[in-house]
Design a protein around this motif. Structure first.
Motif, PDB file in Angstrom:
ATOM      1  N   GLU A  39       0.852  -1.253  -0.131  1.00 37.47           N
ATOM      2  CA  GLU A  39       0.066   0.034   0.090  1.00 37.47           C
ATOM      3  C   GLU A  39       0.767   1.213  -0.101  1.00 37.47           C
ATOM      4  OE1 GLU A  39      -2.629  -0.330   3.471  1.00 37.47           O
ATOM      5  OE2 GLU A  39      -3.389  -2.410   2.421  1.00 37.47           O
ATOM      6  N   GLN A  40       2.052   1.233   0.570  1.00 35.31           N
ATOM      7  CA  GLN A  40       2.761   2.507   0.381  1.00 35.31           C
ATOM      8  C   GLN A  40       4.290   2.169  -0.362  1.00 35.31           C
ATOM      9  OE1 GLN A  40       2.650   4.725   4.126  1.00 35.31           O
ATOM     10  NE2 GLN A  40       1.064   3.470   4.870  1.00 35.31           N
ATOM     11  N   ILE A  41       5.082   2.957  -0.216  1.00 38.28           N
ATOM     12  CA  ILE A  41       6.289   3.220  -1.265  1.00 38.28           C
ATOM     13  C   ILE A  41       7.103   1.833  -0.635  1.00 38.28           C
ATOM     14  CG2 ILE A  41       8.407   4.337  -2.104  1.00 38.28           C
ATOM     15  CD1 ILE A  41       5.541   5.579  -2.508  1.00 38.28           C
ATOM     16  N   GLY A  42       7.250   1.818   0.671  1.00 42.55           N
ATOM     17  CA  GLY A  42       8.045   0.482   1.132  1.00 42.55           C
ATOM     18  C   GLY A  42       7.278  -0.445   1.750  1.00 42.55           C
ATOM     19  N   HIS A  43       6.105  -0.714   1.213  1.00 47.15           N
ATOM     20  CA  HIS A  43       5.142  -1.763   1.572  1.00 47.15           C
ATOM     21  C   HIS A  43       4.318  -0.965   2.757  1.00 47.15           C
ATOM     22  CE1 HIS A  43       3.616  -5.126   4.350  1.00 47.15           C
ATOM     23  NE2 HIS A  43       3.128  -5.168   3.004  1.00 47.15           N
ATOM     24  N   ASP A  44       4.799  -0.515   3.769  1.00 47.31           N
ATOM     25  CA  ASP A  44       4.049   0.134   4.698  1.00 47.31           C
ATOM     26  C   ASP A  44       5.016   1.364   5.293  1.00 47.31           C
ATOM     27  OD1 ASP A  44       5.639  -0.874   6.720  1.00 47.31           O
ATOM     28  OD2 ASP A  44       4.542  -2.407   7.348  1.00 47.31           O
ATOM     29  N   SER A  45       4.446   2.031   6.262  1.00 41.50           N
ATOM     30  CA  SER A  45       5.012   3.199   6.731  1.00 41.50           C
ATOM     31  C   SER A  45       6.213   2.963   7.505  1.00 41.50           C
ATOM     32  CB  SER A  45       4.127   4.075   7.906  1.00 41.50           C
ATOM     33  OG  SER A  45       3.914   3.226   8.896  1.00 41.50           O
ATOM     34  N   ARG A  46       6.807   1.708   7.865  1.00 39.61           N
ATOM     35  CA  ARG A  46       8.067   1.438   8.199  1.00 39.61           C
ATOM     36  C   ARG A  46       8.983   1.501   6.993  1.00 39.61           C
ATOM     37  NH1 ARG A  46       8.660  -1.795  13.752  1.00 39.61           N
ATOM     38  NH2 ARG A  46       6.996  -0.928  14.747  1.00 39.61           N
ATOM     39  N   HIS A  47       8.415   1.075   5.878  1.00 42.96           N
ATOM     40  CA  HIS A  47       9.462   1.106   4.758  1.00 42.96           C
ATOM     41  C   HIS A  47      10.352   0.134   4.854  1.00 42.96           C
ATOM     42  CE1 HIS A  47       7.401   4.567   3.380  1.00 42.96           C
ATOM     43  NE2 HIS A  47       7.741   5.402   4.261  1.00 42.96           N
ATOM     44  N   THR A  48      10.252  -1.025   4.967  1.00 40.88           N
ATOM     45  CA  THR A  48      11.105  -2.178   5.105  1.00 40.88           C
ATOM     46  C   THR A  48      11.087  -3.063   3.810  1.00 40.88           C
ATOM     47  OG1 THR A  48       9.463  -3.674   6.056  1.00 40.88           O
ATOM     48  CG2 THR A  48      10.809  -2.755   7.594  1.00 40.88           C
ATOM     49  N   SER A  49      10.304  -2.428   3.080  1.00 38.75           N
ATOM     50  CA  SER A  49      10.281  -2.942   1.715  1.00 38.75           C
ATOM     51  C   SER A  49      10.140  -4.641   1.761  1.00 38.75           C
ATOM     52  CB  SER A  49      11.515  -2.563   0.649  1.00 38.75           C
ATOM     53  OG  SER A  49      11.000  -2.846  -0.629  1.00 38.75           O
TER      54      SER A  49
END
Length: 391
Positions: A39-49
């Motif tokens: 849903e977000q650039i790195g999967h979620d707001s923690r951006h762990t990808s």
């Protein structure tokens, strides 16, 4: 609805045509894409990808391919359940937001926008947030619901703002003028805002904030105050800061550390509570990708090599030579990691770096995984789904 690509497309709606194509080897049919969330650039707001709920992405081929108008350019995509939200631009001055079926690539709906979408959409259960360019001096965030109704817009100073992050119904963002803000997801009202940097050089936020329950982590560049900031999610006050490093890429939050890629050789981990450096590791080449992390292993690339590092110590666990594209964050899907190179996609084991398969496909946007495959953009106006062969 929204869509996006590396520079972010624009203009969907009238005149779009969809082309569905099976895999190139008729004796090896590919699997229908299975619903998943990125849903977000790195999967979620923690951006762990990393999405550890995905089981595996094995060898396959193109399952479907959807072509937009010739003057469209996709900026990026996000996925929620069975829907792809894509955003982009057309003829530089207009934009589009589209909903596309994950299963077959059919364009379900689209809306044409007056401003180009310049980054991948950011999604929640209720919202689609687009990052748009208004002119050379300003941009804005625009919020839509899944019926394509615009709910609010927030003006952002400076050209080409970074995408925001959504955490617990709050939208966190920054500008290239050093403005940091938190907005209510429902109506765009400002919860708090502040400015980092100084009047002469200002500040520049070049990557999405990384957010969790304890902090909003900001990489600030182009300022005497450049460095890494940990801010309170509640009111934006500074909890700690690391002065000096000019960080341009996304930060990843895992366990009790913040992972950072320097634009020159190094990867480092900082204590999430104090900002104290835990470790740093030097790589062989200067350009370094943003880090991805899963189950205690950090995956990061320099200009020639993909590395697996121990998250606790930064020590090298494995490495392979594969000419990766350091502009993109590696993508971890279950036990596998995917990395783009200039002309191909490469899939390796996260555990030991074993190369599992390669594909001669390449993408102009950050790739997004789903349960049995991934989304990529083989041409500026084209979106395609690569899925595993049927067993």
């Amino acid at each position: 609805m929204p869509s996006s690509r590396r520079t972010y497309l624009a203009g969907v709606g009238v005149g779009l045509s969809t082309i569905i194509a099976g895999c190139s080897d008729e004796s090896r049919p590919t699997s229908t894409p299975i619903a998943s969330n990125w849903e977000q650039i790195g999967h979620d707001s923690r951006h762990t990808s990393a999405n550890t709920s995905i089981s595996n992405i094995s060898q396959g081929d193109t399952h479907w391919r959807t072509e937009l108008e010739a003057n469209a350019e996709i900026s990026g995509v996000a996925v929620i359940d069975n829907r792809i939200i894509a955003g982009g631009r057309r003829e530089m001055e207009r934009g589009f937001l589209s909903q596309i079926s994950l299963g077959d690539g059919e364009i379900l709906s689209s809306v044409e926008l007056s401003t180009p979408v310049i980054a991948p959409p950011v999604l929640s259960e209720n919202s689609v947030i687009t990052t748009c360019r208004i002119d050379g001096q300003t941009g804005n965030l625009r919020s839509f619901d899944y019926e394509e109704t615009e709910r609010w817009s927030h003006r952002v100073a400076g050209t080409l703002p970074a995408p925001p992050a959504i955490h617990q119904s709050v939208v966190y963002g920054g500008s290239r003028k050093g403005e940091i803000f938190a907005l209510e997801e429902s109506d765009g009202d400002v919860r708090w805002e502040r400015t980092l940097g100084d009047e002469q050089t200002e500040g520049a936020v070049s990557a999405p904030p990384t957010v969790d329950e304890t902090g909003v982590y900001i990489p600030l560049s182009s300022s005497a105050a450049q460095g890494i900031y940990s801010l309170s999610p509640t009111d934006g006050t500074t909890k700690w800061k690391i002065e000096g490093p000019r960080i341009l890429s996304i930060l990843a939050r895992t366990d009790d550390v913040l992972l950072v890629s320097y634009p020159s050789y190094d990867v480092a981990a900082f204590d999430i509570r104090t900002g104290e450096r835990r470790w740093s590791t030097s790589l062989a080449e200067k350009e370094v990708s943003p880090p991805a992390v899963s189950d205690g292993i950090i995956v990061v690339a320099d200009e020639t090599t993909l590395y697996g590092l121990e998250a606790e110590t930064g020590e090298e666990r494995w490495s392979i030579t594969c000419d990766p594209d350091t502009a993109y964050q590696p993508v971890i899907a279950g036990p596998t990691v995917l990395i783009q190179s200039e002309n191909s996609l490469i899939c390796c084991s996260v555990e030991d770096g074993e190369q599992l398969w390669t594909s001669d496909h390449s993408s102009g946007i950050p790739i997004v995984p789903f349960e049995n495959g991934l989304l990529f953009s083989p041409a500026p106006n084209t979106l395609a789904a690569y899925s595993s062969y049927q067993e």
